[in-house]
Design an enzyme around this catalytic site. Structure first.
Site, PDB file in Angstrom:
ATOM      1  N   LYS A 196      48.991 -15.628 -18.051  1.00  0.00           N
ATOM      2  CA  LYS A 196      47.977 -14.683 -17.860  1.00  0.00           C
ATOM      3  C   LYS A 196      47.932 -13.639 -18.938  1.00  0.00           C
ATOM      4  O   LYS A 196      48.853 -12.838 -19.027  1.00  0.00           O
ATOM      5  CB  LYS A 196      48.242 -13.946 -16.656  1.00  0.00           C
ATOM      6  CG  LYS A 196      47.387 -12.733 -16.230  1.00  0.00           C
ATOM      7  CD  LYS A 196      47.726 -12.316 -14.516  1.00  0.00           C
ATOM      8  CE  LYS A 196      46.623 -11.223 -14.320  1.00  0.00           C
ATOM      9  NZ  LYS A 196      46.969 -10.920 -13.061  1.00  0.00           N
ATOM     10  N   LYS A 249      44.903 -18.195 -17.494  1.00  0.00           N
ATOM     11  CA  LYS A 249      43.777 -17.283 -17.024  1.00  0.00           C
ATOM     12  C   LYS A 249      43.621 -16.273 -18.359  1.00  0.00           C
ATOM     13  O   LYS A 249      44.861 -15.715 -18.832  1.00  0.00           O
ATOM     14  CB  LYS A 249      44.289 -16.449 -15.928  1.00  0.00           C
ATOM     15  CG  LYS A 249      43.163 -15.537 -15.574  1.00  0.00           C
ATOM     16  CD  LYS A 249      43.531 -14.722 -14.256  1.00  0.00           C
ATOM     17  CE  LYS A 249      43.287 -13.408 -14.000  1.00  0.00           C
ATOM     18  NZ  LYS A 249      44.037 -12.601 -13.190  1.00  0.00           N
TER      19      LYS A 249
HETATM   20  C1  PBG Z   1      45.390  -9.271 -10.067  1.00  0.00           C
HETATM   21  C2  PBG Z   1      44.431 -10.153 -10.341  1.00  0.00           C
HETATM   22  C3  PBG Z   1      43.395  -9.985 -11.456  1.00  0.00           C
HETATM   23  C4  PBG Z   1      42.464 -10.872 -11.617  1.00  0.00           C
HETATM   24  C5  PBG Z   1      43.076 -11.904 -10.716  1.00  0.00           C
HETATM   25  N1  PBG Z   1      44.214 -11.315  -9.907  1.00  0.00           N
HETATM   26  C6  PBG Z   1      43.290  -8.606 -12.189  1.00  0.00           C
HETATM   27  C7  PBG Z   1      44.158  -8.201 -13.254  1.00  0.00           C
HETATM   28  O1  PBG Z   1      45.168  -8.652 -13.630  1.00  0.00           O
HETATM   29  O2  PBG Z   1      44.055  -7.086 -13.843  1.00  0.00           O
HETATM   30  C8  PBG Z   1      41.463 -11.228 -12.673  1.00  0.00           C
HETATM   31  C9  PBG Z   1      40.221 -11.919 -12.112  1.00  0.00           C
HETATM   32  C10 PBG Z   1      39.281 -11.653 -12.595  1.00  0.00           C
HETATM   33  O3  PBG Z   1      38.843 -10.982 -13.565  1.00  0.00           O
HETATM   34  O4  PBG Z   1      38.246 -12.557 -12.433  1.00  0.00           O
HETATM   35  N2  PBG Z   1      46.854  -9.518 -10.395  1.00  0.00           N
HETATM   36 ZN    ZN Z   2      47.957  -7.492 -10.102  1.00  0.00          ZN
END
Ligand code: PBG
Ligand code: ZN
Length: 323
Positions: A196, A249
């Site tokens: 991520k 992601k």
């Molecule tokens: C929370 C989470 C996030 C997303 C999915 N789970 C936000 C982040 O990490 O700030 C992002 C998903 C999206 O932007 O569609 N941990």
């Molecule tokens: Zn989170």
């Protein structure tokens, strides 16, 4: 004598042949629809920054989940938005918390639908970080593992078919796996947000999930997009600790990462087409001449061609209805 000119040539294709030779196909069966469920809502509430997406009330979420299933989508991933937050994010593992109730309601209404639950603290902490904060004001990795494990177990107990930790703490997959096994949920798989990246593409999600951070940023625990090798390291560690699916992601800016992970690991790979990607495609499709259906399709094919088996996308249900 005439020289034979060798040149690349495209297949003489008619539509039947195109289908036969196609290397990559996308069907609704490969898509996962994210749903936001907000505690205390009476009816669904549009998310202004994400046109077409809603915060669902507990009452309506099961109907919406069922309508995703009826459109051909096999799975949903759930995000809870609690009424109360605190520094420990403890409502994230409350037995009667919003997400636990939503999982139960959806499984009752539509048992065939695969229910995946997002495991993180950022929607539940008053400071908005994905982990607990220590006295020095930074995220306390190890103290967070115990809470995350409790969150995952509470979701499994409520009926979740799979848990998806998105917090990015080190060691969380092992900790969550052990907790699930101990509590009798050894058959509950883990889809790890193994890779991520810290990305500005999440901005609208934080609006949708009301998880804006109050100080600092998430760069301490999310990855630097300048680096690819770290992704392989993260994936390998998660695999060793017992992850069943590896998720990358965001998706479209990270096709190289999806490709690398899918070659390096024997686990299935998922990709998350995040809120910013949803916004990009929506914005483009507002212009004359752009087909939204084709834009979505091309993006899905690209993600699958890179090596992902499944895609989390806000377009899932919409696209399933278009095809
Ligand atoms: C929370 C989470 C996030 C997303 C999915 N789970 C936000 C982040 O990490 O700030 C992002 C998903 C999206 O932007 O569609 N941990
Ligand atoms: Zn989170």
């Amino acid at each position: 004598m005439k020289t034979l000119i060798q040149r690349p040539r495209r297949l003489r294709i008619n539509s039947h042949l195109r289908a036969l030779v196609s290397e990559t196909t996308v069907s609704s069966k490969h898509l996962i629809q994210p749903l936001f469920i907000k505690e205390g809502l009476k009816t669904k509430k549009p998310i202004p920054s994400m046109p077409g997406q809603y915060q669902w009330s507990l009452k309506d979420c099961a109907l919406e989940a069922k309508s995703c299933y009826q459109a051909g989508i096999p799975a949903v991933i759930l995000f809870g938005i609690p009424q109360k937050k605190n520094s420990q994010g403890s409502y994230a593992h409350a037995a009667n918390g919003i997400i636990q109730k939503a999982i139960d309601a959806i499984k009752n209404k539509c048992p065939e639908l695969l229910v995946i639950s997002d495991v993180c603290l950022c929607e539940y902490t008053s400071h908005g970080h994905c982990g607990l904060i220590n006295k020095k004001g930074s995220v306390d990795n190890d103290a967070t593992l115990d809470i995350l494990s409790q969150v995952a177990v509470s979701h499994a107990k409520a009926g979740a078919d799979m848990v998806a930790p998105s917090d990015m703490m080190d060691g969380r997959i092992g900790a969550i796996r052990a907790a699930l096994d101990t509590k009798g949920y050894s058959n509950t798989p883990i889809m790890s947000y193994a890779v991520k990246y810290a990305s500005p593409l999440y901005a609208t999600f934080r609006d949708a999930a009301r998880s804006k951070i109050q100080f600092g940023d998430r760069k301490d625990y999310q990855m630097d997009y300048a680096n690819a090798k770290e992704a392989l390291r993260e994936a390998r560690l998660d695999e060793k600790q017992g992850a069943d699916i590896l998720l990358v992601k965001p998706a479209l800016f990270y096709l190289d990462i999806i490709s690398k992970i899918s070659q390096a690991s024997s686990l299935p790979v998922a990709a998350y087409q995040v809120s910013g990607e949803y916004m990009m495609i929506n914005a483009l499709s507002q212009n004359a001449g752009y087909s939204k259906k084709e834009l979505i399709h091309e993006s899905f094919v690209a993600i699958k061609r890179a090596g992902a088996q499944m895609i989390v996308s806000y377009f899932a249900k919409e696209w399933a209805r278009l095809v």
